[in-house]
Design an enzyme around this catalytic site. Sequence first.
Site, PDB file in Angstrom:
ATOM      1  N   GLU A  98      -2.412  10.490   0.939  1.00  0.00           N
ATOM      2  CA  GLU A  98      -3.666   9.728   0.876  1.00  0.00           C
ATOM      3  C   GLU A  98      -4.023   9.153   2.230  1.00  0.00           C
ATOM      4  O   GLU A  98      -5.199   9.078   2.595  1.00  0.00           O
ATOM      5  CB  GLU A  98      -3.544   8.609  -0.162  1.00  0.00           C
ATOM      6  N   GLU A  99      -3.011   8.746   2.980  1.00  0.00           N
ATOM      7  CA  GLU A  99      -3.250   8.073   4.253  1.00  0.00           C
ATOM      8  C   GLU A  99      -3.713   9.023   5.355  1.00  0.00           C
ATOM      9  O   GLU A  99      -4.180   8.565   6.398  1.00  0.00           O
ATOM     10  CB  GLU A  99      -1.973   7.346   4.713  1.00  0.00           C
ATOM     11  N   ASP A 146       0.835  -1.203   0.000  1.00  0.00           N
ATOM     12  CA  ASP A 146       0.000   0.000   0.000  1.00  0.00           C
ATOM     13  C   ASP A 146       0.872   1.255   0.000  1.00  0.00           C
ATOM     14  O   ASP A 146       1.274   1.726   1.037  1.00  0.00           O
ATOM     15  CB  ASP A 146      -0.893  -0.042   1.239  1.00  0.00           C
TER      16      ASP A 146
END
Length: 452
Positions: A205-206, A173
């Site tokens: 994004e996280e 990821d």
Amino acid sequence: MRVFTLAPLALLPLVLARPSQRSSSPQKPIMADNGDLVMIPEGHEKSNLDEIIASSELLSLHRSLSEIESISNNEGSVGDFLVEYLERHGFTVQKQAVPLDGHEVDEEERKPSRFNVYAYPASSPSPEIILTSHIDTVPPYIPYSLSLPPTASTGSSSIDRRAIHISGRGTVDAKASVACQIIATLSHLESNPDTPLGLLFVVSEETGGQGMHHFSNSPLNTSPPTFHTVIFGEPTESKLVSGHKGMLHFDVHVRGKPAHSGYPWLGRSAVSEILPILSKVDSLGDIPESEGGLPSSEKYGKTTLNIGVMEGGVATNVVPASASARVAVRLAGGTVTHAKETILAAVRSASKNPEDVHVSFSAGGAYPPVDLDSDVEGFDVMTVNYGTDVPNWDIHDHDLPDHGKVKRYLYGPGSIFVAHGENEGLSVGDMEDAVEGYARLIRAAVGRSERK
């Protein structure tokens, strides 16, 4: 555009090292044996695993990406690597500076500390097909490593190279998606150099999607769209995702009155007030919508809630004057507005002293379930419960007819079940299969370009 010769896609899985010219070496060369079987001399497993990775453009790119720590807010180095790599392979690259989470843009800073990477072939400055993923990871950093599962051994001197396991933070990821998207794009452009393909790799994004929000609000997100297909990369077990649940965050704050715990009737316990509220909230996904619960759907199942953080009180001998909790909701249906109304009604019904209770919803990041396209043949299809950058990209096709709307696909190697864990990893076979999966999605999108 620089000329770049890449091994054809079919050959990428098996680009093995040439035999050593030093005949005196005790180590035998790596040799292909029955397709994916590779000869490994006893005692040389680690060096030969490294050699297998180094001999593959895909696997060596993935290793380079994964060896660069890029926890959210620290993506600058991996961004620099991508810029150099893509420019070396003939892409025009734009760096889009993104402020650190919680910071303003420093206009005086010549070199941004982190940035989105937007790239396209010089021959196609207006991409019609964009592949995108993110280059940040969750903490902590876990070094890249290789291992060979016991099941990969087929004899005393051979292994199944596709079973080689690659571990480390970001290996799944989402640097696996990044590497596979790049290789699939390069391979397609080698034989179809005029295909209008683009690559977008975003930060953060996280931690809320600031990178994608930044791109979405920029002129690069054309209106109306000059692109007709976006292929998002996330760990989907190499299945095509037809949609994912929505997301909503909220906090519950309760005010009490402090007192000595020997005389609790002199105060009001904020903890005693918040417990029945949280119990009610926690059950909303199991209560039918007609009875005041949150919606479910055939496609996404039940709405789920997670009370992730609780705080309250200062000592056991003090009646707690305050208590709070933070809750995440994965929406299986309905609208964000309806979900908020349902939550507020549930909190009111469970409150003994409603005037002491305050609910606050996060200002951004809330969205209903996200439906995605899954009309390309040859894939298993599933839904997922996790959030992505898909809703953070506001594609300006709302006023277009259905046949003119942008296709959005979600696909990638590896499993979300290990993505943020200490055991994050995937196999060589997972990576190589995903390159072919992205290639198939690209070919389907090219077909739409030709029909325009």
